[in-house]
Design an enzyme around this catalytic site. Structure first.
Site, mmCIF file in Angstrom:
data_model
loop_
_atom_site.group_PDB
_atom_site.id
_atom_site.type_symbol
_atom_site.label_atom_id
_atom_site.label_comp_id
_atom_site.label_asym_id
_atom_site.label_seq_id
_atom_site.Cartn_x
_atom_site.Cartn_y
_atom_site.Cartn_z
ATOM 1 N N GLU A 212 10.079 29.239 84.038
ATOM 2 C CA GLU A 212 9.715 30.640 83.773
ATOM 3 C C GLU A 212 10.787 31.598 84.298
ATOM 4 O O GLU A 212 11.127 32.587 83.647
ATOM 5 C CB GLU A 212 8.349 30.987 84.380
ATOM 6 C CG GLU A 212 7.183 30.149 83.859
ATOM 7 C CD GLU A 212 7.035 30.147 82.342
ATOM 8 O OE1 GLU A 212 7.586 31.047 81.683
ATOM 9 O OE2 GLU A 212 6.390 29.218 81.827
ATOM 10 N N ASP B 276 13.844 24.725 80.221
ATOM 11 C CA ASP B 276 13.597 23.403 80.816
ATOM 12 C C ASP B 276 14.829 22.913 81.577
ATOM 13 O O ASP B 276 14.728 22.428 82.713
ATOM 14 C CB ASP B 276 13.247 22.379 79.727
ATOM 15 C CG ASP B 276 11.802 22.498 79.255
ATOM 16 O OD1 ASP B 276 10.988 23.140 79.951
ATOM 17 O OD2 ASP B 276 11.485 21.933 78.188
HETATM 18 ZN ZN ZN Z 1 8.728 28.609 78.271
#
Ligand code: ZN
Length: 683
Positions: free
Chosen positions: A520, A584
């Site tokens: 995030e 990621d």
């Molecule tokens: Zn995301």
């Protein structure tokens, strides 16, 4: 869509009047082990296919439960959260002492009217009669817009989307925003693709629409069939004028602020005065029109298509929206089409659908009860500590990036320092005082809840942005970054095992929740998020040279994921998934670095389950993404989901990481070690 979340799953996906998933087994989830060894497939070398190594055992001995389109760690945790909600709602429904007009009474009444399937059977189509009568009287473009506004407030997807949110270039102020919409299928691509699977699905859609219209008693079978075909033609025209999801990833491509007069000039066929009068917004003088071309096309359609077509279109959208809650012939047909789209085999138990419906309607009232039961101040403290550790690593890395010039670097550091962290639940809850929830018709309760929600959001237009608002409810198993508020948000629902396990070692928790936090955090610096500044304004703060270097590295990630197969012969869309794949990769890198810091100055931890701490970090990530999908659902997601399939969320980023190569001693030529020349190095 402003928000970048972690995962598109049970609660966030848009589709035709459906809700996904059901619980295969009641009861509390057993205590979660830090690492489930039965999940492994040790016959597969970790450097060949790490997803298989970590999850192969689980994949081979797990069947997707009949009522689910997919199954995995997210589902298991969400089922656990729903069990908590179920108990809370059953108790609230029986609590005769709850104060009239209070949240607890509203929760109990809403849930109880939802559970009353006998009342739904008896009522037949009665709950929709007022709307259907109004639709029958629509005989002009002005009346069409007024009715579309009413249906939008009640929760139906009619004509287009209208919402309130921070102005992307003046992020302290709430403005109105109009965007493309009005489709019954999950995405515009469903209408425009010409392959045989898509053609067949459109035929099935027409059959479904006709069946629903016929069951609703709005015409004979022949009328309904002809009407369904005209509805498809109308929706196909709307789809043809809609932007793709990839096009919408560019924030500048969906920012067109204009006055209402300017909007009227490009869409003279749309009765905007009637629309704004009926939608219940404060006076709107200017707004962001996300896709001007869509409104130009809609304007022509409103002017040129017979009003009879539009009446059928409105009938369909009101029936589709409330079909799941009507008498069983309609509810069953609604579910039948959900099966076509997702491959699920069974309907969910009613309690589960009702718990989800209550979470949608009264999410912050239910959320207050949920956090009181399921989220401790200690869990909040530990999560916040982890967030600070990750932010500190990110800051250090920004200082040391060799490719970024100091001008851009200063701005990046300012942006990072400007992050707001929201953990668990809102500091200030939504006040449901003005919402009426009554015994009787559940459909009427849903409509009032939607009207209340739309009303309170639209009431903010023209006011300063309320930074205490949350975009997800507390039991949600998900997280998000919101670029216009420059905030990262982690609902209590995800701060639970296996993501965040108080009984697990740091390695597992940093590979799970740590990497989720890193994910995030990174969204603020992905291909879309990097275009917003520290206070949430869409403003280019990059030097041209740094921007070009970023794009060149990001292209490596686009190409990498475009090479992966999602299902059948369908490839992952490298452009659609770019932001998530970047999040990621960097999320893992900073979580790993933060984890390494926890080891400094302490004795080396022993092997656990035969694995080093470094290996367990990566196993933590792999088990978070443990999951499998039905083929129908995988095909749906490849069209609409900006996230890559689980296998590639594991193998994709790890095969770019030196840290992974070292932990498992991978060698050149191993599939989990991509050549240096194609490994992206960004943050
Ligand atoms: Zn995301």
């Amino acid at each position: 869509m402003v928000i970048r979340s972690l995962f598109v799953g049970a609660v966030t996906i848009a589709c035709v009047g459906c809700s996904h998933g059901a619980s295969p087994a009641r009861g509390p989830v057993p205590a979660v082990q830090a690492l489930d060894r039965t999940s492994l497939d040790t016959t597969c070398a970790p450097c060949r296919d790490f997803f298989e190594f970590a999850n192969g055992g689980w994949l081979s001995h797990t069947e997707i439960p009949a009522a689910f389109p997919s199954w995995g760690s997210f589902n298991q945790l969400y089922e656990h959260n729903l069990d908590v909600l179920h108990d809370l709602l059953e108790a609230a429904a029986k609590d005769n002492a709850a104060a009239p007009g209070g949240n607890r009474r509203k929760l109990g009444t809403f849930y109880r009217t939802c559970m009353d399937s006998a009342a739904a059977e008896t009522a037949g189509l009665e709950p929709l009669k007022p709307e259907l009568d109004r639709i029958a009287a629509v005989s002009s473009g002005a009346a069409l817009l007024a009715e579309a506004a009413r249906l939008q407030r009640a929760g139906a997807r009619a004509l287009f989307a209208f919402a309130a949110g921070p102005d992307a270039k003046h992020s302290t102020e709430v403005i109105a925003e109009a965007g493309q919409g009005g489709l019954g299928l999950p995405d515009r691509d469903y209408y425009t693709k010409t392959d045989s699977t898509s053609e067949r699905l459109r035929q099935q859609y027409v059959t479904h629409v006709a069946r629903m219209l016929e069951l609703a008693g709005t015409g004979t079978a022949d009328d309904a069939r002809a009407a369904a075909q005209r509805i498809l033609t109308l929706e196909s025209a709307l789809a043809g004028a809609s932007m793709t999801r990839v096009q919408q990833r560019d924030p500048n491509a969906v920012y067109h602020k204009m006055t209402v007069a300017e909007l009227g000039a490009i869409s003279p066929g749309i009765a905007w005065d009637e629309y704004f009068g009926a939608v219940g917004a404060p006076a709107v003088t200017a707004l962001n029109v996300r896709q001007p071309d869509f409104f130009k096309a809609l304007s022509g359609l409103v002017r040129d298509r017979p009003m009879d077509d539009w009446r059928w279109y409105l009938r369909w959208h009101v029936i589709a929206r409330f079909g799941p809650w009507l008498a069983s012939p309609l509810a069953n047909e609604d579910f039948h089409f959900e099966q076509t789209l997702t491959g699920v085999k069974e309907q969910q138990p009613r309690w589960r659908r009702c718990a989800e419906a209550t979470d949608n309607a009264l999410g912050e009232a239910l959320g207050q009860e949920y956090v009181a039961h399921a989220f401790s101040p200690e869990a909040k403290r530990r999560a916040l500590e982890m967030v600070h550790n990750l932010e500190s690593v990110m800051e250090d890395r920004l200082h040391g990036l060799p490719w970024m010039g100091d001008t851009t670097r200063q701005q990046a550091l300012t942006k990072l320092a400007g992050y707001t962290n929201k953990i668990g639940y809102p500091d200030r809850w939504v006040d449901y005082g003005a919402l009426r929830i009554e015994p009787g018709s559940f459909v009427a309760n849903v409509q009032r809840a939607n009207e209340f929600d739309t009303g309170r959001r639209l009431a903010e237009i023209g006011k300063p942005v309320d930074r205490t608002r949350w975009g997800m409810t507390p039991p949600t198993v998900n997280a998000y970054y919101n670029p216009r508020m420059n905030e990262i948000v982690f609902p209590a629902g995800i701060l639970q095992p296996p993501f965040f396990n108080p009984d697990a070692d740091d390695a597992i928790n940093y590979g799970g929740m740590g990497a989720v936090i890193g994910h995030e955090l990174t969204h603020g610096f992905d291909d879309a998020g990097r275009q917003y500044d520290a206070v949430g304004n869409l403003r280019d703060w990059w030097t041209a040279a740094d921007g070009d270097r970023f794009k060149a590295q990001a292209q490596l990630v686009v190409d990498q994921f475009a090479g992966y197969t999602a299902v059948d012969t369908l490839r992952v869309n490298g452009r659609l998934t770019l932001g998530e794949n970047l999040a990621d990769l960097n999320g893992l890198r900073i979580a790993y670095a933060a984890f390494e810091r926890t080891l400094v100055g302490k004795p080396r931890p022993p092997l656990i389950d035969g694995f080093t701490p470094e290996q367990r970090f990566f196993l933590g990530w792999a088990q978070v993404w443990r999951g499998k999908y039905r083929d129908e659902y995988a095909r749906l997601l490849v069209n609409v989901d900006p996230h890559s399939p689980p296998r590639w969320r594991v193998n994709g980023p790890l095969s770019n990481m030196t840290e992974f190569r070292k932990a498992f001693a991978c060698n050149p030529g191993d599939a989990m070690l991509r050549p240096d020349s194609v490994q992206p190095h960004i943050w």
